[in-house]
Design a protein around this motif. Structure first.
Motif, short mmCIF file in Angstrom:
data_model
loop_
_atom_site.label_atom_id
_atom_site.label_comp_id
_atom_site.label_asym_id
_atom_site.label_seq_id
_atom_site.Cartn_x
_atom_site.Cartn_y
_atom_site.Cartn_z
N TYR A 185 0.86 -1.17 0.00
CA TYR A 185 0.00 0.00 0.00
C TYR A 185 0.91 1.24 0.00
CZ TYR A 185 -3.96 -2.95 1.44
OH TYR A 185 -4.95 -3.91 1.51
N THR A 186 0.56 2.22 -0.81
CA THR A 186 1.29 3.48 -0.79
C THR A 186 0.41 4.57 -0.21
OG1 THR A 186 0.58 4.06 -3.05
CG2 THR A 186 2.66 2.84 -2.81
N THR A 187 1.04 5.65 0.21
CA THR A 187 0.29 6.80 0.70
C THR A 187 1.14 8.05 0.55
OG1 THR A 187 -1.12 7.61 2.52
CG2 THR A 187 1.03 6.66 3.13
N GLY A 188 0.53 9.23 0.70
CA GLY A 188 1.27 10.48 0.54
C GLY A 188 1.75 10.65 -0.88
N VAL A 189 3.03 11.01 -1.04
CA VAL A 189 3.58 11.27 -2.37
C VAL A 189 4.01 9.99 -3.08
CG1 VAL A 189 4.38 13.59 -1.80
CG2 VAL A 189 5.90 11.64 -1.41
N VAL A 190 3.93 8.84 -2.40
CA VAL A 190 4.41 7.58 -2.97
C VAL A 190 3.36 7.00 -3.91
CG1 VAL A 190 5.49 5.37 -2.42
CG2 VAL A 190 5.47 7.21 -0.72
N GLY A 191 3.84 6.36 -4.98
CA GLY A 191 2.91 5.73 -5.90
C GLY A 191 3.58 4.72 -6.80
N PHE A 192 2.82 3.71 -7.20
CA PHE A 192 3.30 2.71 -8.16
C PHE A 192 2.09 2.15 -8.89
CE2 PHE A 192 5.07 -1.17 -9.86
CZ PHE A 192 6.37 -0.80 -10.16
N PRO A 193 2.18 1.96 -10.21
CA PRO A 193 1.03 1.45 -10.96
C PRO A 193 0.55 0.10 -10.44
CG PRO A 193 2.75 2.24 -12.45
CD PRO A 193 3.34 2.24 -11.08
N GLY A 194 -0.77 -0.01 -10.25
CA GLY A 194 -1.35 -1.26 -9.82
C GLY A 194 -1.26 -1.55 -8.34
N VAL A 195 -0.72 -0.59 -7.57
CA VAL A 195 -0.61 -0.75 -6.12
C VAL A 195 -1.69 0.09 -5.44
CG1 VAL A 195 0.83 -0.15 -4.13
CG2 VAL A 195 1.83 -1.37 -6.06
N LYS A 196 -2.30 -0.46 -4.41
CA LYS A 196 -3.36 0.25 -3.69
C LYS A 196 -2.80 1.51 -3.01
CE LYS A 196 -4.14 -3.70 -1.67
NZ LYS A 196 -3.58 -4.67 -2.63
N HIS A 197 -3.55 2.61 -3.11
CA HIS A 197 -3.10 3.88 -2.55
C HIS A 197 -4.09 4.37 -1.50
CE1 HIS A 197 -0.72 7.58 -2.57
NE2 HIS A 197 -1.87 8.24 -2.47
N ILE A 198 -3.57 4.73 -0.33
CA ILE A 198 -4.40 5.29 0.74
C ILE A 198 -4.39 6.80 0.61
CG2 ILE A 198 -4.61 5.56 3.25
CD1 ILE A 198 -3.37 2.72 3.46
N GLU A 199 -5.56 7.37 0.44
CA GLU A 199 -5.68 8.80 0.11
C GLU A 199 -5.25 9.70 1.26
OE1 GLU A 199 -6.30 9.90 -2.87
OE2 GLU A 199 -6.54 7.84 -3.59
N ASP A 200 -4.91 10.93 0.92
CA ASP A 200 -4.49 11.92 1.91
C ASP A 200 -5.61 12.19 2.90
OD1 ASP A 200 -2.03 12.16 0.76
OD2 ASP A 200 -2.49 13.98 -0.35
N ARG A 201 -5.22 12.61 4.08
CA ARG A 201 -6.20 12.94 5.11
C ARG A 201 -6.93 14.22 4.73
NH1 ARG A 201 -1.15 13.39 6.97
NH2 ARG A 201 -1.22 11.41 8.08
N LYS A 202 -8.21 14.27 5.05
CA LYS A 202 -8.99 15.49 4.86
C LYS A 202 -8.80 16.38 6.09
CE LYS A 202 -12.51 13.40 1.88
NZ LYS A 202 -11.79 12.12 1.68
N PRO A 203 -9.02 17.69 5.95
CA PRO A 203 -8.82 18.60 7.08
C PRO A 203 -9.56 18.14 8.33
CG PRO A 203 -9.20 19.85 5.07
CD PRO A 203 -9.44 18.41 4.72
N GLY A 204 -8.84 18.05 9.42
CA GLY A 204 -9.44 17.66 10.69
C GLY A 204 -9.67 16.17 10.86
N GLN A 205 -9.25 15.36 9.86
CA GLN A 205 -9.47 13.92 9.93
C GLN A 205 -8.16 13.16 9.77
OE1 GLN A 205 -12.55 12.54 7.25
NE2 GLN A 205 -13.75 14.41 7.48
N GLN A 206 -8.19 11.89 10.15
CA GLN A 206 -7.05 11.01 9.93
C GLN A 206 -7.18 10.34 8.57
OE1 GLN A 206 -6.65 8.11 13.07
NE2 GLN A 206 -6.11 9.64 14.61
N LYS A 207 -6.06 9.80 8.07
CA LYS A 207 -6.15 8.92 6.92
C LYS A 207 -6.91 7.66 7.34
CE LYS A 207 -1.85 10.30 4.60
NZ LYS A 207 -0.53 9.85 4.09
N ASP A 208 -7.53 7.00 6.36
CA ASP A 208 -8.30 5.80 6.64
C ASP A 208 -7.44 4.56 6.35
OD1 ASP A 208 -10.08 3.76 6.93
OD2 ASP A 208 -11.48 4.42 5.38
#
Length: 559
Positions: free
Chosen positions: A329-352
């Motif tokens: 799983y990637t998150t933040g600025v990290v990325g790779f094709p075909g890999v699941k990505h956890i989206e950035d946190r919304k204001p006042g919330q945590q990442k899921d």
């Protein structure tokens, strides 16, 4: 030649990657990264001019930092993400341009008419044109070898600063001065009127700003999570399923730990996340159980045996093997094709992080690859708390030399130099380290000097500021006026652009005689190397025997 990239230590033949990156980056990705940097420079041309008439846009500055960070080695391999960011960059540029033009006319009563470089005016919304333009605007677009070398040295230093800035920002620390300098520095790389000497001046200022950025991140980390404490970190495994966290982002780790407590999974660190085990804040989580494996380049083997999902929070991603790709799983600025990505946190919330936690519960526990503990947590506060003891050891001769062996790890067999050097250093020498370079020697039993461990691990490459503070404290305690008069030798391993920022910080602080390895950067032209040698006595690493003699100032017999 379908691409050209020489920003990391493993550039092909120590010249440059021209077909595919040694890191695994495709030529299309490299060219899109070049185009993103090109447009970020265009934004910065306007941003730098806007600053002169009192206009500053924090949102734009943060975007520039994230954009720079995304192009660091082993961060993002996803063409679609770079296409998205280029479109965003063009939008940010034109928005800032309009603000500047309106403010300029209001201030001076006339239209702005100065001729600007192409990156401030080029526009397209055609993706095919993105790829084509990317091939034209890369490193080699600057024809003069020395100017090109200086511009790239400057750009890579800015990339390193951008990484520090982004980490600090998510923890609530920011600096308009540092943000603004990212634009000032990028704009300088577009100015054909600047001489080599003037560019060197900007590069040294980059080192000054790098120190400020590292201090800002240090404040962000320690005010949020407490000061690191000397800690014996478990390197074995438990019997429950686990999640492995790699990269550098402590905020991501915090939120994952909070969301995964009482869920039946254990959390392990990998690579540069090892020092997280030493922060008081994280020790309250019973399911935070230790470190698994070694540095970033060994992940293809270690991710395989971990069995559970892996969270990549920043740079250090190696293209994953198909056998475990579905667990990455990637998150933040990290990325790779075909890999699941956890989206950035919304204001006042945590990442899921619920998806990766649920995934872990379906996996087998990690396969044990080693047992025991390793010591970490000797950041500035821990060392300064025993400063009197350290100074006494120096004055008595018990400690004859500190050797800063900080920086990055890598695949080169030549990096065994650092392990051998650590093994061969005399018993009156202490190693100061930060970054993943320590994985060449941090599991060696080198003993201690009067209770002071002979390996003092300050943490991540992000924590290199601790080494600066320790050196400054030694200067104050010993009455030394010049940092080069301290019994400290610098033997730095580099791989990517945060190490370049650290190097420039050391040059700003006046440190001379740095040994840099395992190779000198491919982006340094012979003339630029000559300037660095003449002004700062930078040199490549030599043989262990030769360097030991120079470090200790005497003949040292190497078995």
């Amino acid at each position: 030649m379908s691409m050209f990239c020489f920003q990391c230590q493993e550039a092909s033949k120590n010249e440059g990657c021209t077909v595919v990156g040694v890191c695994g980056k495709k030529d299309t990705t490299a060219n899109l990264q070049d185009l993103l940097i090109y447009v970020l420079k265009g934004i910065s041309v306007y941003g730098n001019k806007a600053k002169e008439i009192g206009i500053y846009d924090e949102e734009t500055s943060l975007f520039i930092a994230k954009g720079l960070f995304s192009t660091i080695t082993n961060v993002n391999f996803n063409d679609d993400k770079f296409i998205e960011m280029i479109k965003e960059a063009l939008s940010y540029r034109d928005s800032l341009k309009n603000k500047f033009m309106d403010a300029y006319k209001a201030k001076y009563g006339e239209e702005f008419s100065e001729e600007l470089p192409e990156m401030a005016t080029w526009y397209s919304d055609d993706i095919d044109e993105f790829y084509k333009k990317g091939e034209e605007v890369g490193v080699l677009a600057t024809k003069d070898e020395d100017i090109r070398s200086l511009r790239e040295l400057l750009t890579y230093g800015l990339k390193g600063i951008a990484a520090y800035v982004e980490h600090a920002y998510v923890l609530g620390e920011k600096s308009d001065e540092v943000f603004s300098f990212l634009q000032e520095g990028l704009a300088a790389t577009t100015d054909d009127s600047l001489s080599a000497e003037e560019l060197i001046g900007v590069i040294l200022k980059t080192g000054e700003v790098a120190v400020k950025a590292m201090a800002m991140l240090d404040k962000a980390n320690t005010s949020t999570y407490g000061h690191p404490e000397p800690t014996q970190v478990n390197i074995g495994v438990k019997k429950r399923p686990g999640i492995l966290v790699s990269g550098h982002d402590l905020k991501d780790l915090e939120e994952l730990l909070e969301q995964s407590k009482d869920k039946g999974v254990d959390i392990y660190t990998h690579g540069e996340m090892l020092p997280a085990n030493t922060y008081p804040f994280f020790k309250k989580y019973d399911h935070f159980v230790g470190n698994y494996g070694n540095s970033w380049w060994e992940q293809t083997r270690e991710f395989e045996s971990f069995n559970g999902p892996i969270l990549m929070t920043t740079n250090c991603l190696v293209p994953p093997k198909d056998s475990y790709k579905d667990r990455v799983y990637t998150t933040g600025v990290v990325g790779f094709p075909g890999v699941k990505h956890i989206e950035d946190r919304k204001p006042g919330q945590q990442k899921d992080f619920s998806a990766i936690i649920e995934h872990a519960l379906k996996c087998e526990p990690p396969t044990e690859i080693e047992t025991g503990t390793i010591t970490s947590g000797f950041a500035r506060n821990a060392v300064l708390s025993v400063a009197d003891k350290v100074v006494d050891a120096v004055n008595s001769g018990a400690i004859k030399k500190f050797v800063v062996m900080a920086g990055c790890e890598g695949r080169h067999k030549t990096r065994d130099y650092y392990k051998q050097l650590a093994q061969e250093l005399p018993q009156d020498a202490v190693i100061l380290t930060a970054g993943c370079a320590k994985y060449r020697y941090n599991k060696l039993d080198l003993g201690d000097i009067g209770g002071i461990p002979r390996i003092l691990d300050a943490g991540q490459c992000n924590d290199s500021y601790s080494l600066v503070v320790i050196a400054q404290a030694l200067m104050e305690a010993t009455g030394v006026k010049d940092i080069n008069e301290l019994p400290i030798s610098y033997d730095i391993a580099w791989y990517e652009q945060k190490a370049v920022a650290v190097l420039l910080a050391l040059l700003h602080l006046g440190v001379k005689g740095i040994r840099l390895g395992p190779t000198l950067p491919a982006f340094l032209s012979p003339n630029v190397v000559k300037v660095l040698v003449e002004n700062f006595d930078i040199k490549p690493i030599g043989t262990v025997a030769e360097d030991l003699k120079a470090i200790m100032g005497e003949e040292v017999v190497v078995e």
